[in-house]
Scaffold this motif. Sequence first.
Motif, PDB file in Angstrom:
ATOM      1  N   ASP A 240     -22.015 -60.829 -20.083  1.00  0.00           N
ATOM      2  CA  ASP A 240     -21.175 -61.349 -19.005  1.00  0.00           C
ATOM      3  C   ASP A 240     -19.802 -60.689 -19.020  1.00  0.00           C
ATOM      4  OD1 ASP A 240     -23.168 -62.962 -18.121  1.00  0.00           O
ATOM      5  OD2 ASP A 240     -22.418 -64.794 -19.102  1.00  0.00           O
ATOM      6  N   GLN A 241     -19.296 -60.512 -20.250  1.00  0.00           N
ATOM      7  CA  GLN A 241     -17.976 -59.871 -20.362  1.00  0.00           C
ATOM      8  C   GLN A 241     -18.039 -58.434 -19.863  1.00  0.00           C
ATOM      9  OE1 GLN A 241     -15.118 -61.383 -21.219  1.00  0.00           O
ATOM     10  NE2 GLN A 241     -14.134 -59.448 -20.643  1.00  0.00           N
ATOM     11  N   TRP A 242     -19.159 -57.794 -20.231  1.00  0.00           N
ATOM     12  CA  TRP A 242     -19.371 -56.405 -19.776  1.00  0.00           C
ATOM     13  C   TRP A 242     -19.343 -56.358 -18.244  1.00  0.00           C
ATOM     14  CZ3 TRP A 242     -20.128 -51.692 -22.259  1.00  0.00           C
ATOM     15  CH2 TRP A 242     -20.607 -50.657 -21.470  1.00  0.00           C
ATOM     16  N   LEU A 243     -20.041 -57.284 -17.619  1.00  0.00           N
ATOM     17  CA  LEU A 243     -20.069 -57.338 -16.157  1.00  0.00           C
ATOM     18  C   LEU A 243     -18.690 -57.616 -15.588  1.00  0.00           C
ATOM     19  CD1 LEU A 243     -23.385 -59.346 -15.523  1.00  0.00           C
ATOM     20  CD2 LEU A 243     -23.012 -56.881 -15.310  1.00  0.00           C
ATOM     21  N   ASP A 244     -17.968 -58.540 -16.251  1.00  0.00           N
ATOM     22  CA  ASP A 244     -16.614 -58.860 -15.794  1.00  0.00           C
ATOM     23  C   ASP A 244     -15.705 -57.627 -15.832  1.00  0.00           C
ATOM     24  OD1 ASP A 244     -17.348 -61.437 -15.359  1.00  0.00           O
ATOM     25  OD2 ASP A 244     -16.447 -62.246 -17.195  1.00  0.00           O
ATOM     26  N   ASP A 245     -15.967 -56.780 -16.845  1.00  0.00           N
ATOM     27  CA  ASP A 245     -15.092 -55.623 -17.029  1.00  0.00           C
ATOM     28  C   ASP A 245     -15.467 -54.432 -16.134  1.00  0.00           C
ATOM     29  OD1 ASP A 245     -13.605 -56.934 -18.893  1.00  0.00           O
ATOM     30  OD2 ASP A 245     -14.681 -56.107 -20.638  1.00  0.00           O
ATOM     31  N   LEU A 246     -16.619 -54.536 -15.487  1.00  0.00           N
ATOM     32  CA  LEU A 246     -17.078 -53.389 -14.677  1.00  0.00           C
ATOM     33  C   LEU A 246     -16.042 -52.915 -13.650  1.00  0.00           C
ATOM     34  CD1 LEU A 246     -20.906 -53.940 -13.963  1.00  0.00           C
ATOM     35  CD2 LEU A 246     -19.790 -52.116 -15.297  1.00  0.00           C
ATOM     36  N   PRO A 247     -15.391 -53.845 -12.937  1.00  0.00           N
ATOM     37  CA  PRO A 247     -14.431 -53.393 -11.920  1.00  0.00           C
ATOM     38  C   PRO A 247     -13.214 -52.689 -12.516  1.00  0.00           C
ATOM     39  CG  PRO A 247     -15.057 -55.687 -11.558  1.00  0.00           C
ATOM     40  CD  PRO A 247     -15.536 -55.295 -12.905  1.00  0.00           C
ATOM     41  N   ASN A 248     -12.964 -52.932 -13.799  1.00  0.00           N
ATOM     42  CA  ASN A 248     -11.771 -52.359 -14.426  1.00  0.00           C
ATOM     43  C   ASN A 248     -12.046 -50.913 -14.843  1.00  0.00           C
ATOM     44  OD1 ASN A 248      -9.494 -51.744 -15.841  1.00  0.00           O
ATOM     45  ND2 ASN A 248      -9.457 -53.667 -17.015  1.00  0.00           N
ATOM     46  N   GLU A 249     -11.612 -49.991 -14.030  1.00  0.00           N
ATOM     47  CA  GLU A 249     -11.935 -48.589 -14.288  1.00  0.00           C
ATOM     48  C   GLU A 249     -11.099 -47.975 -15.390  1.00  0.00           C
ATOM     49  OE1 GLU A 249     -11.442 -46.761 -10.529  1.00  0.00           O
ATOM     50  OE2 GLU A 249     -13.240 -47.674  -9.667  1.00  0.00           O
ATOM     51  N   ASP A 250     -10.079 -48.711 -15.844  1.00  0.00           N
ATOM     52  CA  ASP A 250      -9.228 -48.177 -16.898  1.00  0.00           C
ATOM     53  C   ASP A 250      -9.873 -48.256 -18.277  1.00  0.00           C
ATOM     54  OD1 ASP A 250      -7.328 -47.713 -15.027  1.00  0.00           O
ATOM     55  OD2 ASP A 250      -6.238 -49.593 -15.395  1.00  0.00           O
ATOM     56  N   LEU A 251     -10.927 -49.040 -18.377  1.00  0.00           N
ATOM     57  CA  LEU A 251     -11.535 -49.243 -19.693  1.00  0.00           C
ATOM     58  C   LEU A 251     -12.539 -48.147 -20.006  1.00  0.00           C
ATOM     59  CD1 LEU A 251     -12.215 -53.102 -19.532  1.00  0.00           C
ATOM     60  CD2 LEU A 251     -10.435 -51.932 -20.837  1.00  0.00           C
ATOM     61  N   SER A 252     -12.466 -47.698 -21.265  1.00  0.00           N
ATOM     62  CA  SER A 252     -13.470 -46.723 -21.702  1.00  0.00           C
ATOM     63  C   SER A 252     -14.734 -47.472 -22.107  1.00  0.00           C
ATOM     64  CB  SER A 252     -12.939 -45.940 -22.905  1.00  0.00           C
ATOM     65  OG  SER A 252     -12.786 -46.820 -23.998  1.00  0.00           O
ATOM     66  N   ILE A 253     -15.792 -46.727 -22.353  1.00  0.00           N
ATOM     67  CA  ILE A 253     -17.040 -47.378 -22.800  1.00  0.00           C
ATOM     68  C   ILE A 253     -16.825 -48.070 -24.133  1.00  0.00           C
ATOM     69  CG2 ILE A 253     -19.408 -46.915 -23.580  1.00  0.00           C
ATOM     70  CD1 ILE A 253     -19.599 -44.780 -21.450  1.00  0.00           C
ATOM     71  N   ALA A 254     -16.045 -47.416 -24.990  1.00  0.00           N
ATOM     72  CA  ALA A 254     -15.781 -48.032 -26.308  1.00  0.00           C
ATOM     73  C   ALA A 254     -15.027 -49.349 -26.136  1.00  0.00           C
ATOM     74  CB  ALA A 254     -14.972 -47.063 -27.169  1.00  0.00           C
ATOM     75  N   ASP A 255     -14.060 -49.333 -25.212  1.00  0.00           N
ATOM     76  CA  ASP A 255     -13.311 -50.575 -24.958  1.00  0.00           C
ATOM     77  C   ASP A 255     -14.245 -51.674 -24.457  1.00  0.00           C
ATOM     78  OD1 ASP A 255     -10.940 -49.529 -25.753  1.00  0.00           O
ATOM     79  OD2 ASP A 255     -10.339 -48.886 -23.728  1.00  0.00           O
TER      80      ASP A 255
END
Lengths: 313, 94
Positions: A240-255
């Motif tokens: 769910d957190q991963w999905l929440d973070d999808l719109p945030n393009e500033d995050l790297s995959i590691a983040d």
Amino acid sequence: MGHSMTVDGSPASCRASARAVRRLGLEMEQAGNCLARVRSLGLSGWSGEAAEQFGARTSRLIDASDTASDGLVTFADALDARADAIAEAKAEMQRARSVAAKADIAIHGDSFPSYGEVDLKPGQEGPRDHGEAIVTRAREAEEAANTVFEAAVAAARSLTWTGEPASPVGALASPTDHLPDLTPLLRDVPGTPLPMPDRHDWSGLSSLIPALVKEAPDLTRAAGRGLGRKALGPLKAGFDQWLDDLPNEDLSIADRLLRAGFVGGATVAGGAGAAYLCTQFVVTAPLAPGCAYVGASAGGEAADKILEYADAH
Amino acid sequence: MSDFEFHPDVIGSLPTRLLHRSADIGHESTLPSPDAGAATAGARSAITHIELIAGRAADSLDGLADAITACLEAYAEVDDDASLMLHLRMEMAI
């Protein structure tokens, strides 16, 4: 010196006392019968350790009631016998007076005359001897009866009530003493926060932290049990957190992995911690699965809030 | 499952029976002292002792009644909480 014909005591008084003691004895017997019914009825609807104590306590009371009843009835019989003895002694003294009166022998006060105390006319010696013998036998009989009665008095004074220990309420005084009897009922049903003296006090929770760390593997398993079919809860929380973070393009995959792992880990830690705490208290132990679920939810929520706070700042 | 069993509808009637019996003993526990002649002092002492025994017997019955009542209250409290938690857990399971 003459023979005293005084007989102390009141038959009516002794009989009144005997009736009262006998009534009390019958009440004790009735109490024993009542207790027997109470025990029978109680055990028909009650089983377990507390029920056994109830049965034992009731049995003690039944025995005590029976013993007391027997003792009281015996003492009542002794009082009646004492009344009879007093009445008989009085009657015999009266008979001695009658013998003396028929022979025209003077009686002064309550003393039957001895030889020399009165001037006897011809023909009075026989009745005087007869009267004296009656008085003597009556006195001996009274003394013998008194000895028997004193033994009965001693027996009555040695009666004890064996039905109860010193505590007025006894073994069933504190229901919490018998919670082990109740807790099995709650094995599959969460219980109530009653105090349990043989477990940790809430103030000692801080001391549990090292143990919490040490027993982490076991706790994870406990959390797993608690989560039951929701064992995938941490993965779901992380996803769910991963999905929440999808719109945030500033995050790297590691983040993104780190953030999802953080939320999932917090979910596991929350569940495991709550489950462990629950297992430390007898009453809450059956709640461990529920605690794990609540703790996991709380852990996941807390992780979300932490990430939100971090993002905002 | 546990062998624990407790039927409050059955157990609930017991304290009243015991309290009635205790009251009956209390009513009969004041005894007249006999005038027993030479043994009067001893007899009165025995009567006083018997009154004490009767008082203890009544106290025991009261105590048992109180203990049973306490058990009933404890059961009722636990039962209420257990019902609530059972409801919650079933709700979670559903």
